[in-house]
Structure formats: structure tokens, C-alpha cells
Design a protein around this motif. Structure first.
Motif, PDB file in Angstrom:
ATOM      1  N   TYR A  77      14.706  -8.833   1.028  1.00 21.25           N
ATOM      2  CA  TYR A  77      13.894 -10.034   0.840  1.00 21.25           C
ATOM      3  C   TYR A  77      12.448  -9.774   1.224  1.00 21.25           C
ATOM      4  N   ARG A  78      12.249  -9.092   2.356  1.00 24.85           N
ATOM      5  CA  ARG A  78      10.882  -8.838   2.823  1.00 24.85           C
ATOM      6  C   ARG A  78      10.102  -8.016   1.817  1.00 24.85           C
ATOM      7  N   ARG A  79      10.783  -7.107   1.154  1.00 26.20           N
ATOM      8  CA  ARG A  79      10.114  -6.256   0.164  1.00 26.20           C
ATOM      9  C   ARG A  79       9.695  -7.024  -1.080  1.00 26.20           C
ATOM     10  N   ARG A  80      10.204  -8.216  -1.235  1.00 32.23           N
ATOM     11  CA  ARG A  80       9.839  -9.023  -2.404  1.00 32.23           C
ATOM     12  C   ARG A  80       8.698  -9.992  -2.092  1.00 32.23           C
ATOM     13  N   ILE A  81       8.144  -9.852  -0.896  1.00 33.18           N
ATOM     14  CA  ILE A  81       7.044 -10.706  -0.463  1.00 33.18           C
ATOM     15  C   ILE A  81       5.834  -9.833  -0.147  1.00 33.18           C
ATOM     16  N   GLY A  82       4.681 -10.176  -0.718  1.00 29.43           N
ATOM     17  CA  GLY A  82       3.447  -9.474  -0.400  1.00 29.43           C
ATOM     18  C   GLY A  82       2.576 -10.326   0.496  1.00 29.43           C
ATOM     19  N   MET A  83       1.816  -9.681   1.382  1.00 30.69           N
ATOM     20  CA  MET A  83       0.939 -10.434   2.266  1.00 30.69           C
ATOM     21  C   MET A  83      -0.419  -9.762   2.358  1.00 30.69           C
ATOM     22  N   VAL A  84      -1.468 -10.576   2.326  1.00 25.84           N
ATOM     23  CA  VAL A  84      -2.843 -10.106   2.472  1.00 25.84           C
ATOM     24  C   VAL A  84      -3.444 -10.814   3.675  1.00 25.84           C
ATOM     25  N   PHE A  85      -3.946 -10.027   4.619  1.00 25.37           N
ATOM     26  CA  PHE A  85      -4.498 -10.580   5.846  1.00 25.37           C
ATOM     27  C   PHE A  85      -5.990 -10.864   5.701  1.00 25.37           C
ATOM     28  N   GLN A  86      -6.543 -11.495   6.717  1.00 22.16           N
ATOM     29  CA  GLN A  86      -7.951 -11.891   6.675  1.00 22.16           C
ATOM     30  C   GLN A  86      -8.873 -10.683   6.603  1.00 22.16           C
ATOM     31  N   GLU A  87      -8.491  -9.600   7.270  1.00 20.81           N
ATOM     32  CA  GLU A  87      -9.288  -8.385   7.257  1.00 20.81           C
ATOM     33  C   GLU A  87      -8.500  -7.268   6.585  1.00 20.81           C
ATOM     34  N   ALA A  88      -9.144  -6.592   5.650  1.00 23.90           N
ATOM     35  CA  ALA A  88      -8.488  -5.489   4.943  1.00 23.90           C
ATOM     36  C   ALA A  88      -8.368  -4.281   5.859  1.00 23.90           C
ATOM     37  N   SER A  89      -7.233  -3.616   5.822  1.00 27.58           N
ATOM     38  CA  SER A  89      -7.016  -2.370   6.558  1.00 27.58           C
ATOM     39  C   SER A  89      -6.640  -1.302   5.540  1.00 27.58           C
ATOM     40  N   LEU A  90      -7.585  -0.421   5.244  1.00 24.83           N
ATOM     41  CA  LEU A  90      -7.357   0.607   4.239  1.00 24.83           C
ATOM     42  C   LEU A  90      -7.212   1.974   4.894  1.00 24.83           C
ATOM     43  N   PHE A  91      -6.498   2.854   4.213  1.00 24.40           N
ATOM     44  CA  PHE A  91      -6.309   4.212   4.684  1.00 24.40           C
ATOM     45  C   PHE A  91      -7.482   5.084   4.259  1.00 24.40           C
ATOM     46  N   ASP A  92      -7.637   6.211   4.931  1.00 24.34           N
ATOM     47  CA  ASP A  92      -8.664   7.180   4.561  1.00 24.34           C
ATOM     48  C   ASP A  92      -8.158   7.973   3.365  1.00 24.34           C
ATOM     49  N   ALA A  93      -8.284   7.353   2.215  1.00 17.12           N
ATOM     50  CA  ALA A  93      -7.780   7.933   0.970  1.00 17.12           C
ATOM     51  C   ALA A  93      -8.515   7.256  -0.179  1.00 17.12           C
ATOM     52  N   SER A  94      -8.151   7.612  -1.388  1.00 15.08           N
ATOM     53  CA  SER A  94      -8.793   7.006  -2.551  1.00 15.08           C
ATOM     54  C   SER A  94      -8.375   5.544  -2.694  1.00 15.08           C
ATOM     55  N   VAL A  95      -9.146   4.829  -3.471  1.00 17.58           N
ATOM     56  CA  VAL A  95      -8.813   3.437  -3.773  1.00 17.58           C
ATOM     57  C   VAL A  95      -7.436   3.360  -4.431  1.00 17.58           C
ATOM     58  N   ARG A  96      -7.168   4.263  -5.360  1.00 17.12           N
ATOM     59  CA  ARG A  96      -5.870   4.264  -6.047  1.00 17.12           C
ATOM     60  C   ARG A  96      -4.724   4.486  -5.076  1.00 17.12           C
ATOM     61  N   ARG A  97      -4.877   5.467  -4.172  1.00 15.60           N
ATOM     62  CA  ARG A  97      -3.807   5.749  -3.218  1.00 15.60           C
ATOM     63  C   ARG A  97      -3.547   4.556  -2.302  1.00 15.60           C
ATOM     64  N   ASN A  98      -4.600   3.840  -1.945  1.00 16.00           N
ATOM     65  CA  ASN A  98      -4.423   2.635  -1.147  1.00 16.00           C
ATOM     66  C   ASN A  98      -3.675   1.571  -1.926  1.00 16.00           C
ATOM     67  N   ALA A  99      -4.036   1.393  -3.188  1.00 15.88           N
ATOM     68  CA  ALA A  99      -3.373   0.371  -4.010  1.00 15.88           C
ATOM     69  C   ALA A  99      -1.921   0.721  -4.278  1.00 15.88           C
ATOM     70  N   GLU A 100      -1.590   2.014  -4.273  1.00 13.59           N
ATOM     71  CA  GLU A 100      -0.222   2.451  -4.543  1.00 13.59           C
ATOM     72  C   GLU A 100       0.690   2.368  -3.323  1.00 13.59           C
TER      73      GLU A 100
END
Length: 255
Positions: A77-100
Motif C-alpha cells: 500500500y505504501r508503495r502506491r502512495i507518493g509524497m512530496v515534502f515542503q523542501e526538496a531533498s535531491l541526491f548528488d546525481a543527475s536530474v534523471r537519476r533523481n527522478a528515477e
């Protein structure tokens, strides 16, 4: 599936946050939760996202109480829910890798299999839903760019794309545009409406009344440890049934 909070009670120590909160969000609708800062909007989203278990009542997905099922099924069930927080936390990687990232966690296919599947459905770039999600937030052309080079608004758009990429059934947004300029806000609001049109249920916690009016199908008003009123957006803003709602919207209630 419909996501429901049924008579939810929750608190920290002896301090109650919710006392009998109930609400429902259906597929293909945007529900805005409004209320003053500190009222518990973020806490409610964490409960709906299944990060935290309520002290009482039930969180239901498709009519099933998710804390009464096995841990494995609850994870599904948890995997079927997406959440976006107030502040973005991105990895040190490309934009695509973060989106994936969310897609890789939930659907751990090999790069070769993902490429073969993408080719079969006509996505010859091999990146599948991540590129589509970046297109939704207007960042497809920056897919191979280092995420560290993005502006704050662009980073938040990537965080939204990351949640959208694995095609969740529910999308929970915690004040996602509170620190953004009007352009980035408009892009994300358009992305919310596109998600709704794809049949995704969206819950957005916001202190921006105008945002709720622009994008929400229904509004829930969270005050004094309860949802005091929920209804269609126009009615809530034009003809609230609870006088506290009117006073809050008009700025007469000070918190």
C-alpha cells in the motif's frame, strides 16, 4: 483506490493533535487541507502516507484498514502512495537519476529490462516514466544535468517528478510551493491538475487560500484538533457552514 481517515486520533505524549478526524480522497480528485501553521497538516499527511500509525481510528486504502494487515501488504500500500515534502531533498546525481529513484525502489528492474520495455512501448530513450514525469514539470531538457545546479524551484519540481514517475494511486503534497516563485508555483499546480486528470488522487496541505481555490475540487478545514468542515471548494469559500471556517478564511481567527 480511495484513501480514508476514519475517526483518527493521534497525539504526542499527552498533547492531542487529532481527536476524531475523518476524511476521504477519491481517485481523480484534488483535496486541499487548509488550516493555520502548527495545526497538524503535516502530521495528517504522514498518517495518510502510512509513515506513522494513528493512536486510534483507522487509515483505510480501498476500504481495508492498512494497520490491520501484514507488514508486507502494508508496504505494498505504501508503495502506491507518493509524497512530496515542503523542501526538496535531491541526491548528488543527475536530474534523471533523481527522478528515477522512486521507480527503481518500487520496481527494481535492471537497466537492460527497462530499456527493452521502453522500446516496446515506444520510449526508445530507455528512461520510461521518469522522462515523462520530468516533461510534466517542464524539466525534460535538463534530465542529464547535475541536480546540484538547479534552482530551489527546479529542485522542487524534480521532487514532484520523482513522486509522479512510478504512477502512484495517491499523491500527498505538504506545502510544496510555499517557498517558490509564481512561475515555479504555476508549473507545479499545472502538474497537480495533470495528475488528477490521470486518475491520481491528490491531497495537498496548503496555507495558500488562493491555491486551494485554483486547484482543489474539495477543501477540508483543519482547526482545533478536528476537520471542522469539508466540501466542494466553491461552497467552502463562498458559503461555509461553520462560522469558524468563515472567520479563518477572512483572517479573523488569530493563531
Amino acid at each position: 483506490m480511495t484513501l480514508t481517515a476514519d475517526d483518527v486520533h493521534h497525539g504526542y505524549g499527552t498533547d492531542p493533535v487529532f481527536e476524531g478526524v475523518s476524511l476521504t480522497v477519491a481517485p481523480g480528485e484534488v483535496l486541499a487541507i487548509i488550516g493555520p501553521s502548527g495545526v497538524g497538516k503535516s502530521t495528517l499527511l504522514r498518517l495518510l502516507a502510512l509513515f506513522d500509525e494513528p493512536d486510534g481510528g483507522a487509515i483505510e486504502f480501498g476500504g481495508e484498514a492498512v494497520w490491520d494487515v501484514s507488514e508486507r501488504k502494508r508496504l505494498d500500500y505504501r508503495r502506491r502512495i507518493g509524497m512530496v515534502f515542503q523542501e526538496a531533498s535531491l541526491f548528488d546525481a543527475s536530474v534523471r537519476r533523481n527522478a528515477e529513484y522512486g521507480l527503481r525502489v518500487r520496481k527494481p528492474w535492471s537497466d537492460r529490462l527497462r530499456h527493452e520495455l521502453a522500446t516496446l512501448v515506444g520510449r526508445t530513450n530507455g528512461t520510461g516514466d521518469a522522462i515523462d514525469a520530468l516533461e510534466t514539470v517542464g524539466l525534460r531538457e535538463k534530465a542529464e544535468q547535475d541536480a546540484a545546479s538547479l534552482s530551489g524551484g527546479e529542485a522542487q519540481r524534480v521532487a514532484f517528478a520523482r513522486a509522479l514517475a512510478y504512477d502512484p494511486e495517491m499523491l500527498l503534497l505538504d506545502e510544496p510551493t510555499s517557498d517558490l516563485d509564481p512561475r515555479n508555483t504555476a508549473v507545479l499546480e499545472d502538474a497537480v491538475l495533470e495528475a488528477r486528470n490521470r486518475g491520481i488522487g491528490v491531497v495537498i496541505a496548503t496555507h495558500d487560500m488562493h491555491q486551494a481555490e485554483r486547484i482543489a475540487d474539495r477543501v477540508a478545514v483543519l482547526l482545533e484538533n478536528q476537520i471542522i468542515e469539508v466540501g466542494e471548494t466553491e461552497r467552502i469559500f463562498e458559503m461555509p457552514r461553520d462560522d469558524r471556517t468563515r472567520k479563518f478564511i477572512d483572517g479573523e481567527l488569530i493563531y
